[in-house]
Design an enzyme around this catalytic site. Structure first.
Site, PDB file in Angstrom:
ATOM      1  N   THR A   1       0.874  -1.177   0.000  1.00 51.54           N
ATOM      2  CA  THR A   1       0.000   0.000   0.000  1.00 51.54           C
ATOM      3  C   THR A   1       0.907   1.221   0.000  1.00 51.54           C
ATOM      4  OG1 THR A   1      -0.042   0.087   2.379  1.00 51.54           O
ATOM      5  CG2 THR A   1      -1.809  -1.144   1.333  1.00 51.54           C
TER       6      THR A   1
ATOM      7  N   GLU B   1      -5.566  -3.489  -1.301  1.00 49.22           N
ATOM      8  CA  GLU B   1      -6.003  -4.696  -0.594  1.00 49.22           C
ATOM      9  C   GLU B   1      -7.094  -5.441  -1.356  1.00 49.22           C
ATOM     10  OE1 GLU B   1      -5.459  -1.741   0.662  1.00 49.22           O
ATOM     11  OE2 GLU B   1      -4.651  -1.806   2.693  1.00 49.22           O
TER      12      GLU B   1
ATOM     13  N   TRP C   1     -20.643  15.415  10.265  1.00 44.32           N
ATOM     14  CA  TRP C   1     -19.619  15.131   9.271  1.00 44.32           C
ATOM     15  C   TRP C   1     -19.804  16.005   8.036  1.00 44.32           C
ATOM     16  CZ3 TRP C   1     -18.750   9.097   8.828  1.00 44.32           C
ATOM     17  CH2 TRP C   1     -18.224   8.655  10.045  1.00 44.32           C
TER      18      TRP C   1
ATOM     19  N   LYS D   1     -15.141  16.898  11.020  1.00 45.73           N
ATOM     20  CA  LYS D   1     -16.228  16.794  11.994  1.00 45.73           C
ATOM     21  C   LYS D   1     -16.464  18.152  12.622  1.00 45.73           C
ATOM     22  CE  LYS D   1     -17.736  12.477  13.694  1.00 45.73           C
ATOM     23  NZ  LYS D   1     -17.601  11.322  14.530  1.00 45.73           N
TER      24      LYS D   1
HETATM   25  P1  ADP Z   1      -3.394   3.747  -0.324  1.00 47.75           P
HETATM   26  O1  ADP Z   1      -4.611   3.310   0.443  1.00 47.75           O
HETATM   27  O2  ADP Z   1      -2.156   3.076   0.067  1.00 47.75           O
HETATM   28  O3  ADP Z   1      -3.299   5.223  -0.477  1.00 47.75           O
HETATM   29  P2  ADP Z   1      -4.659   2.587  -2.609  1.00 47.75           P
HETATM   30  O4  ADP Z   1      -4.324   2.788  -4.001  1.00 47.75           O
HETATM   31  O5  ADP Z   1      -4.852   1.229  -2.112  1.00 47.75           O
HETATM   32  O6  ADP Z   1      -3.546   3.300  -1.824  1.00 47.75           O
HETATM   33  O7  ADP Z   1      -5.880   3.536  -2.240  1.00 47.75           O
HETATM   34  C1  ADP Z   1      -7.124   3.089  -1.885  1.00 47.75           C
HETATM   35  C2  ADP Z   1      -7.949   4.240  -1.427  1.00 47.75           C
HETATM   36  O8  ADP Z   1      -8.019   5.265  -2.427  1.00 47.75           O
HETATM   37  C3  ADP Z   1      -9.375   3.898  -1.169  1.00 47.75           C
HETATM   38  O9  ADP Z   1      -9.543   3.296   0.093  1.00 47.75           O
HETATM   39  C4  ADP Z   1     -10.054   5.250  -1.275  1.00 47.75           C
HETATM   40  O10 ADP Z   1      -9.903   6.004  -0.095  1.00 47.75           O
HETATM   41  C5  ADP Z   1      -9.268   5.933  -2.361  1.00 47.75           C
HETATM   42  N1  ADP Z   1      -9.969   5.785  -3.640  1.00 47.75           N
HETATM   43  C6  ADP Z   1      -9.736   4.923  -4.634  1.00 47.75           C
HETATM   44  N2  ADP Z   1     -10.578   5.120  -5.677  1.00 47.75           N
HETATM   45  C7  ADP Z   1     -11.386   6.146  -5.321  1.00 47.75           C
HETATM   46  C8  ADP Z   1     -12.487   6.832  -5.944  1.00 47.75           C
HETATM   47  N3  ADP Z   1     -12.910   6.519  -7.154  1.00 47.75           N
HETATM   48  N4  ADP Z   1     -13.079   7.822  -5.246  1.00 47.75           N
HETATM   49  C9  ADP Z   1     -12.663   8.173  -4.011  1.00 47.75           C
HETATM   50  N5  ADP Z   1     -11.633   7.575  -3.373  1.00 47.75           N
HETATM   51  C10 ADP Z   1     -11.008   6.576  -4.012  1.00 47.75           C
END
Ligand code: ADP
Length: 558
Positions: A203, A348, A460, A455
């Site tokens: 990640t 993940e 929220w 918040k």
């Molecule tokens: P990291 O979590 O390590 O930054 P990832 O590529 O696994 O990298 O990111 C996943 C996260 O990215 C998601 O849990 C979400 O918060 C965000 N994310 C991914 N796609 C979208 C989307 N289309 N809209 C909003 N958030 C997104």
């Protein structure tokens, strides 16, 4: 064959099941490349290379060279389960490493070269990479890090003899092309358990130390099939796919696998990701489909707009990784005729979870209502199950209004992190760290990441919604919203804006832009103008860093 299983209802009793009588064939990644070579053998793989030229080959070439590379890796002493690291752009050699390593029972470990060097060393050491293959761009980086990578026995420069560095401090540096050319390709892809590890991705570390997600052959294959579906990325053999999303970012969202599965033509941009280079490649190679994070499209759209250009073959794109601003969706569709598929997922989850594609009942909706659905993160692809839970852990209704922590499960969702014993799961569900609503039709909308939620007085406020509104202002190039400390409300939204070049913006103009678009109490309290917003190595806004930079910002008291 009859199997006996315990009856779930009556203790001590068993039930006889008639077993299916179909072939037992493990789902292996090697089957993708053999399929592509056999059925789409002459389909082209085009790569812009680090060396500066454009390289052309076919699925047949990639499959043969992957077999030779598998032989070479075995000759270097790699044994089943060993990790083969890469620090590389999108290109055919990287694709060959994907298939050679996973196909032969090794584990492909793509490392994000945009991370800080210390993080890269940490990740390579955590994964215990045995071999590290890298594009020449990253020679200085590898020279700096080589001594800190005790598990790496072989460093391989992904180039030919003519381009090998004359001098380098990297110990016993090997040449990729020499390794491949030395082998005869007389190699059969082995068969093994489909649950064997195929690749590992970390990640990106926006939330603490990087953690490894270990994918299996089975999970990668099932994910590739789901990705290719019509309500997924809708890939077909007639597509020319340009993955802008890097192969070091969650396996380019599965495109290297889904492309072989469908037999697409693939165009790799190499290191050339600026608007001009991308546009020229899209046109020259007649690209029909692409995928990438919003930041990349920002660059491409700025270039095409400034130069009054249009796309002649580009029809569809997946945008994800962070929220696709509605203004970007509208511009791509209305001004350029490019269908936007907004997608959500995470490392993940291999990474695909949901895609925002319409159902037939939505055909009758006015354009604006359709857009509203497309702006959401979308419906799950078959294989992923999702739920939202409230603070008390109870399931929230799917009414499009109630929000909660988003949980997922499925065959391509991780069960645990590499080398970690504690399970990240809650009652069999993986908590995504995102906060979302789900409507009655199953369209999920991310309203925030748990840690990015603002918040205000216990209520929220969605930072994403505020960012989307700011992005729709014609003078705004990029916008981010973070929480700023407020003595009464605890947190209030603070808007951070990068204006478009040459545009003069004022705080009052931007705040007025929110009026009528959102509840009054949700309008940001203040605006900060900056030249640049910090991004993570995968192009996402670095909220933590931004918050840190702005921690002393005093909100106006009135
Ligand atoms: P990291 O979590 O390590 O930054 P990832 O590529 O696994 O990298 O990111 C996943 C996260 O990215 C998601 O849990 C979400 O918060 C965000 N994310 C991914 N796609 C979208 C989307 N289309 N809209 C909003 N958030 C997104």
């Amino acid at each position: 064959m009859i199997a006996r299983i315990p009856l779930p209802i009556e203790e001590g009793k068993t039930m006889a099941l008639l077993m299916g009588q179909m072939m037992q064939m493990p789902l292996l990644i090697s089957s993708l490349i053999t399929h592509a070579a056999r059925h789409h053998g002459d389909t082209e793989i085009v790569s812009k290379r680090v060396e500066g030229d454009v390289h052309r080959c076919t699925w047949v070439d990639v499959e043969l060279r992957a077999r030779k590379l598998a032989q070479a890796l075995a000759r270097l002493g790699c044994e089943a389960g060993d990790r083969v690291g890469t620090l590389a752009w999108n290109g055919y050699r990287h694709l060959e490493i994907y298939y050679a390593s996973s196909g032969s029972g090794l584990v492909c470990h793509t490392v994000n070269p945009r991370l800080f060097p210390e993080q890269i060393a940490w990740i390579v050491n955590d994964a215990e990479d045995r071999v590290l293959c890298f594009d020449l761009t990253f020679l200085p980086l590898v020279e700096k890090l080589a001594a800190q990578l005790p598990t790496v026995r072989h460093f391989v420069a992904m180039t030919d003899r003519a381009h090998m560095p004359a001098q380098t401090s990297v110990p016993n540096l090997l040449c990729f092309e020499e390794l491949v050319e030395a082998e005869n390709g007389d190699y059969r892809w082995p068969s093994f358990d489909e649950n064997t590890a195929s690749s590992i991705c970390y990640t990106s570390g926006t939330t603490g130390n990087p953690k490894g997600a270990v994918y299996s052959h089975r999970s990668s294959l099932l994910h590739a099939m789901a990705a290719a579906l019509p309500d997924g990325m809708a890939l077909a053999a007639r597509d020319t796919v340009l993955p802008v999303v890097p192969m070091f970012h969650v396996n380019a969202w599965g495109l290297p696998y889904a492309s072989a599965l469908t037999g697409c033509r693939v165009v790799f941009p190499g290191p050339h990701l600026d608007g001009k280079s991308l546009y020229e490649l899209f046109e020259a190679e007649r690209v029909s489909f692409s995928a990438g994070v919003p930041t990349v499209w920002l660059g491409l759209l700025t270039y095409v707009k400034q130069n009054g250009l249009k796309f002649s073959t580009f029809k569809r794109t997946v945008i994800g990784g962070s929220a696709c601003p509605p203004a970007m969706l509208k511009t791509l569709e209305d001004d350029y005729g490019v269908e936007v598929i907004h997608a959500w997922g995470m490392t993940e989850m291999s990474p695909l979870g949901t895609l925002a594609r319409l159902k037939s009942k939505h055909d009758a909706l006015p354009k604006e209502a359709q857009r509203h659905l497309q702006e959401k993160q979308g419906k799950v692809v078959f294989g992923v199950d999702m739920a939202i839970v409230g603070d008390d852990g109870g399931m929230q209704p799917w009414d499009g209004k109630s929000s909660g922590d988003l949980l997922v499960r499925g065959p391509w969702v991780i069960d645990r992190y590499f080398k970690q014993t504690a399970s990240p799961l809650h009652d069999g569900w993986f908590p995504t760290g995102d906060v979302a609503t789900i409507d009655a039709d199953g369209y999920m909308q991310i309203t925030d990441r748990s840690k990015d939620v603002i918040k205000s007085g216990g209520e929220w406020i969605s930072s994403i919604e505020l960012e989307n509104i700011a992005m729709a202002h014609p003078g705004v190039h990029e916008a981010a919203v973070v929480a700023a400390f407020h003595p009464k409300w605890d947190e209030r939204p603070l808007l951070v804006v990068v204006p478009k070049p040459g545009v003069e913006l004022t705080r009052a103009q931007l705040l007025a832009h929110y009026e009528g678009r959102i509840a009054k109490w949700q309008i940001p309290d203040d605006v900060v103008f900056v030249a640049e917003i910090p991004h993570t190595a995968t192009g996402k806004i670095q909220k933590m860093r931004l918050r840190e930079q702005l921690k002393d910002h005093k909100l106006p008291t009135t």
